[in-house]
Design a protein around this motif. Structure first.
Motif, PDB file in Angstrom:
ATOM      1  N   TYR A 220       0.804 -29.230  10.065  1.00 29.73           N
ATOM      2  CA  TYR A 220       1.614 -28.529  11.065  1.00 29.73           C
ATOM      3  C   TYR A 220       2.471 -29.492  11.879  1.00 29.73           C
ATOM      4  O   TYR A 220       3.484 -29.082  12.441  1.00 29.73           O
ATOM      5  CB  TYR A 220       0.751 -27.628  11.965  1.00 29.73           C
ATOM      6  N   ARG A 222       3.893 -32.273  10.514  1.00 31.31           N
ATOM      7  CA  ARG A 222       5.029 -32.523   9.610  1.00 31.31           C
ATOM      8  C   ARG A 222       6.001 -31.344   9.656  1.00 31.31           C
ATOM      9  O   ARG A 222       7.211 -31.512   9.705  1.00 31.31           O
ATOM     10  CB  ARG A 222       4.499 -32.726   8.186  1.00 31.31           C
ATOM     11  N   TYR A 223       5.414 -30.153   9.686  1.00 33.19           N
ATOM     12  CA  TYR A 223       6.261 -28.958   9.759  1.00 33.19           C
ATOM     13  C   TYR A 223       7.040 -28.928  11.069  1.00 33.19           C
ATOM     14  O   TYR A 223       8.228 -28.597  11.090  1.00 33.19           O
ATOM     15  CB  TYR A 223       5.389 -27.707   9.606  1.00 33.19           C
ATOM     16  N   ALA A 224       6.357 -29.307  12.162  1.00 38.63           N
ATOM     17  CA  ALA A 224       7.036 -29.330  13.464  1.00 38.63           C
ATOM     18  C   ALA A 224       8.222 -30.302  13.425  1.00 38.63           C
ATOM     19  O   ALA A 224       9.295 -30.000  13.954  1.00 38.63           O
ATOM     20  CB  ALA A 224       6.054 -29.736  14.564  1.00 38.63           C
ATOM     21  N   TRP A 225       8.034 -31.454  12.782  1.00 36.29           N
ATOM     22  CA  TRP A 225       9.157 -32.385  12.643  1.00 36.29           C
ATOM     23  C   TRP A 225      10.311 -31.720  11.901  1.00 36.29           C
ATOM     24  O   TRP A 225      11.472 -31.894  12.241  1.00 36.29           O
ATOM     25  CB  TRP A 225       8.732 -33.641  11.883  1.00 36.29           C
ATOM     26  N   SER A 226       9.975 -30.937  10.861  1.00 32.68           N
ATOM     27  CA  SER A 226      11.029 -30.324  10.052  1.00 32.68           C
ATOM     28  C   SER A 226      11.787 -29.259  10.834  1.00 32.68           C
ATOM     29  O   SER A 226      12.876 -28.852  10.445  1.00 32.68           O
ATOM     30  CB  SER A 226      10.450 -29.718   8.778  1.00 32.68           C
ATOM     31  N   LYS A 227      11.199 -28.776  11.938  1.00 30.11           N
ATOM     32  CA  LYS A 227      11.911 -27.788  12.751  1.00 30.11           C
ATOM     33  C   LYS A 227      12.940 -28.445  13.643  1.00 30.11           C
ATOM     34  O   LYS A 227      13.721 -27.770  14.299  1.00 30.11           O
ATOM     35  CB  LYS A 227      10.917 -27.001  13.626  1.00 30.11           C
ATOM     36  N   ILE A 229      12.380 -30.205  16.379  1.00 31.88           N
ATOM     37  CA  ILE A 229      12.069 -30.266  17.808  1.00 31.88           C
ATOM     38  C   ILE A 229      11.814 -31.711  18.224  1.00 31.88           C
ATOM     39  O   ILE A 229      11.542 -32.572  17.397  1.00 31.88           O
ATOM     40  CB  ILE A 229      10.869 -29.364  18.177  1.00 31.88           C
ATOM     41  N   ILE A 234       6.556 -32.718  20.138  1.00 32.04           N
ATOM     42  CA  ILE A 234       5.617 -32.786  19.027  1.00 32.04           C
ATOM     43  C   ILE A 234       4.340 -33.506  19.450  1.00 32.04           C
ATOM     44  O   ILE A 234       3.237 -33.038  19.188  1.00 32.04           O
ATOM     45  CB  ILE A 234       6.271 -33.482  17.818  1.00 32.04           C
TER      46      ILE A 234
ATOM     47  N   ARG B  80      18.456 -35.177  13.943  1.00 31.52           N
ATOM     48  CA  ARG B  80      17.416 -34.245  14.379  1.00 31.52           C
ATOM     49  C   ARG B  80      18.027 -32.883  14.699  1.00 31.52           C
ATOM     50  O   ARG B  80      17.354 -31.865  14.610  1.00 31.52           O
ATOM     51  CB  ARG B  80      16.683 -34.787  15.610  1.00 31.52           C
ATOM     52  N   THR B  96      -1.688 -23.861   6.790  1.00 30.61           N
ATOM     53  CA  THR B  96      -1.910 -25.116   7.499  1.00 30.61           C
ATOM     54  C   THR B  96      -0.634 -25.648   8.141  1.00 30.61           C
ATOM     55  O   THR B  96      -0.684 -26.592   8.904  1.00 30.61           O
ATOM     56  CB  THR B  96      -2.466 -26.207   6.558  1.00 30.61           C
ATOM     57  N   SER B  97       0.504 -25.034   7.813  1.00 29.74           N
ATOM     58  CA  SER B  97       1.752 -25.571   8.351  1.00 29.74           C
ATOM     59  C   SER B  97       2.090 -25.015   9.729  1.00 29.74           C
ATOM     60  O   SER B  97       2.721 -25.678  10.532  1.00 29.74           O
ATOM     61  CB  SER B  97       2.906 -25.274   7.398  1.00 29.74           C
ATOM     62  N   THR B 114      15.282 -24.721  20.619  1.00 28.17           N
ATOM     63  CA  THR B 114      15.681 -26.099  20.356  1.00 28.17           C
ATOM     64  C   THR B 114      17.130 -26.181  19.904  1.00 28.17           C
ATOM     65  O   THR B 114      17.876 -27.059  20.320  1.00 28.17           O
ATOM     66  CB  THR B 114      14.782 -26.706  19.270  1.00 28.17           C
TER      67      THR B 114
END
Lengths: 326, 322
Positions: A220, A222-227, A229, A234, B80, B96-97, B114
């Protein structure tokens, strides 16, 4: 929720019952109360009469029943030394100890959280190595050394902070004698609370760091990074909330440690709290006071752990308290 | 116009090349399928597009551009901003993501906030819209649900909702159905393809499922041990594979083995870090291997539209040409 609290109360009562047995046994087995009360010069006859009056000749179970009955009515016995109700004496000292423990706990959180998180984000950087060395050192240096050193430098060498006592206090709502609302009281609080915080901070740095490293490797994150934010979100929102679950559990258990270490801290800084009272009671063999202290600490411990369980369910949505919610 | 273009992209971990000089492009509104067995570098290459390769991994490329912007040289902050809005990604395991500690609504609104911003009410309204769009019933009440209260298919729909929240131009789906029930897989793919068509997104679909790629992808890339061994229009690649590995992949499908006792499979596994062969990476497993293959690594032949990395590409009869 209500059912949960009800069940918790039942468990708490069971725990307190066991503590009461221990308290009672101490009262009965630790020295001779009559000796403590009247000293040397009283004749044997009066001693026997007093023994009879105090009920010390009754069978053990009867004595315990009497002890428990009184305890339930809030009567934990009379101090040999102060000649006052032990509960009243302890409660009058309770605010000092609670304020000390509470501010120490706040310091632990304020220090350990950022340090632990930083040490987890770049585990191999110089800063995090320094933090780890500090925490290892902190774990191995006993509190009385830390406290004495702090006292020596801040109070004696540099004369910045007072070395003992609680300073000025104010009454809050006529019930609570607090040192938190004036400068003098806060200055007096600094050294003791830092010393006390020193006991737990290293451990919490390590705990937070370990849990955080775990969380940062999860899917989750890694997923947060992909969003897209921000990094601080994070680390301090996504990862930290997951990190807090085990930390809260350990914090609840460590409240006991904290209370135990108030005895040392208060003795060193002559802090007029329960811990100092307890030390004095031990040196004076003031047995009713010792056993009353045990009971009160038992209650504190049980209450904090129940609160921790409740907080835990708020932080971790996957925990459903029995009989609460869907 | 090509949306994403990469030339000789490599991802290395120390001496190990997880992705080895791959080149491809994705056009607007195009579905690109990437297939290959586990460990062939499919996921790593897509993570590198998102800038998600952690230290000590290193990404290098002669060119990595998205809408003519160089992703590798642009400032981190700018990258980003693109990540999660113009380029979005769907992960393999929705359970899990999604962060277990935050509600579905929080995680959707976080993405919106964001990249787009807006008042609390607008954001909530938009989140409900998105959940409706991905086919989640009773979206208002789902906002306050936690991930563990959702089924796998629901969670994947939530991830898709988050991915399309900021109207991405390119969507990368890394095995979006692998962790799901077979009955749910088709629904999720249908949803993805519908959204792709509706929004004219570029879609990179990474999967093991060859039949799926044949059905939905315009073009397909076959990867093996971090390299692209063959690429081209999906229909061509599947009807007339030029690379022995593609041929073997197709032959391994249960459909190809009708009436046989065993599925056809190449012996051995993808070479790891320490057992990379000297010549062609497929040489230890290739049925058509020659001494030349064992000693000299082949180069990519053909154009970016139809490339094959083999000394002796197969002809239309499925036999080595030379």
């Amino acid at each position: 929720m209500l059912r949960f609290i009800g069940r918790r109360l039942l468990q708490a009562m069971f725990v307190l019952l066991i503590i009461s047995v221990i308290s009672f046994m101490i009262q009965d087995k630790l020295g001779d109360p009559v000796q403590q009360m009247v000293g040397q010069s009283v004749p044997q006859q009066d001693r026997l009469a007093l023994q009879q009056d105090l009920g010390l000749n009754d069978p053990l179970l009867v004595q315990y029943g009497r002890f428990l009955g009184r305890a339930l009515q809030g009567d934990l016995g009379t101090s040999y030394y102060y000649k006052e109700a032990t509960l009243d004496i302890i409660l009058s000292r309770l605010p000092a100890t609670l304020e000390l423990s509470f501010s120490a706990l706040v310091l632990v959180i304020l220090l350990a959280t950022p340090l632990g998180v930083v040490a987890a984000i770049h585990p191999k950087s110089l800063l995090s190595r320094a933090i780890l060395i500090f925490s290892t050192l902190g774990l191995s240096v006993p509190i009385f050394i830390v406290a004495v050193f702090l006292m020596y430098f801040f109070a004696i060498e540099w004369r910045l902070l007072p070395s003992f006592g609680r300073g000025e206090t104010t009454w809050v709502m006529g019930l609570w004698q607090s040192g938190l609302f004036n400068k003098d009281g806060l200055l007096h609080l600094l050294l003791p609370s830092f010393s006390l915080a020193f006991v737990l901070t290293p451990m919490f740095i390590r705990l937070i760091r370990a849990e955080m490293i775990d969380a940062l490797q999860s899917e989750y994150i890694r997923y947060a990074w992909s969003k897209g934010i921000s990094a601080s979100r994070i680390y301090f929102v996504h990862a930290l909330k997951n990190t807090m679950l085990p930390v809260i559990t350990v914090a609840g258990i460590q409240v006991g440690t904290l209370v135990a270490y108030t005895i040392l801290t208060e003795s060193i800084f002559q802090w007029p709290g329960m811990g100092l009272l307890f030390m004095e009671a031990v040196t004076r063999v003031d047995v009713p006071l010792i056993s009353a202290y045990l009971m009160v600490v038992g209650v504190i411990f049980v209450v904090t752990n129940t609160v921790v369980d409740l907080v835990y369910s708020l932080v971790n949505p996957r925990v459903r308290l029995p009989g609460y919610g869907s | 116009m090509s949306l994403l273009k990469l030339e000789n992209l490599s991802v290395t971990f120390g001496n190990f090349r997880a992705v080895d000089q791959i080149s491809y492009s994705v056009n607007e509104g195009e579905v690109l399928g990437i297939v290959g067995e586990s460990g062939s570098g499919k996921s790593v290459s897509s993570l590198s597009l998102m800038g998600l390769i952690d230290y000590p991994g290193k990404v290098s490329a002669d060119q990595l551009t998205f809408m003519d912007q160089d992703l590798l040289s642009m400032p981190e902050a700018q990258r980003r901003k693109i990540t999660g809005s113009d380029i979005a990604m769907i992960f393999q395991d929705p359970m899990t993501s999604l962060n277990p500690c935050f509600t579905v609504g929080y995680q959707i609104i976080e993405a919106l906030k964001t990249h787009q911003g807006g008042t609390k009410k607008e954001l909530k309204h938009r989140a409900i819209e998105l959940l409706t769009l991905v086919g989640i019933p009773a979206p208002e009440s789902r906002l306050s649900a936690y991930p563990h209260q959702l089924s796998g298919g629901m969670s994947q729909r939530v991830m898709i909702a988050i991915a399309i929240a900021c109207n991405p131009k390119l969507l990368i789906a890394d095995e979006p159905t692998t962790a799901l029930d077979v009955t749910i897989q088709a629904q999720i793919i249908d949803l993805l393809i519908d959204l792709q068509k509706e929004k004219q997104m570029g879609l990179v679909l990474i999967t093991h499922d060859l039949a799926l790629v044949a059905e939905v992808a315009h073009r397909v890339i076959v990867m093996y041990a971090g390299q692209i061994v063959e690429s081209g229009p999906a229909s061509e690649v599947f009807s007339a594979p030029k690379h022995p590995y593609t041929q073997a992949l197709l032959a391994s499908l249960p459909e190809s083995a009708a009436g046989r006792a065993r599925l056809q499979a190449l012996p051995g596994v993808v070479p790891g870090q320490y057992d990379r062969p000297k010549g062609c990476l497929l040489s230890p497993r290739c049925p058509y291997v020659t001494d030349h293959c064992r000693n000299v690594e082949p180069t990519s032949q053909g154009s970016l539209e139809r490339q094959v990395k083999c000394h002796t590409p197969l002809n239309t009869q499925g036999r080595p040409a030379a």
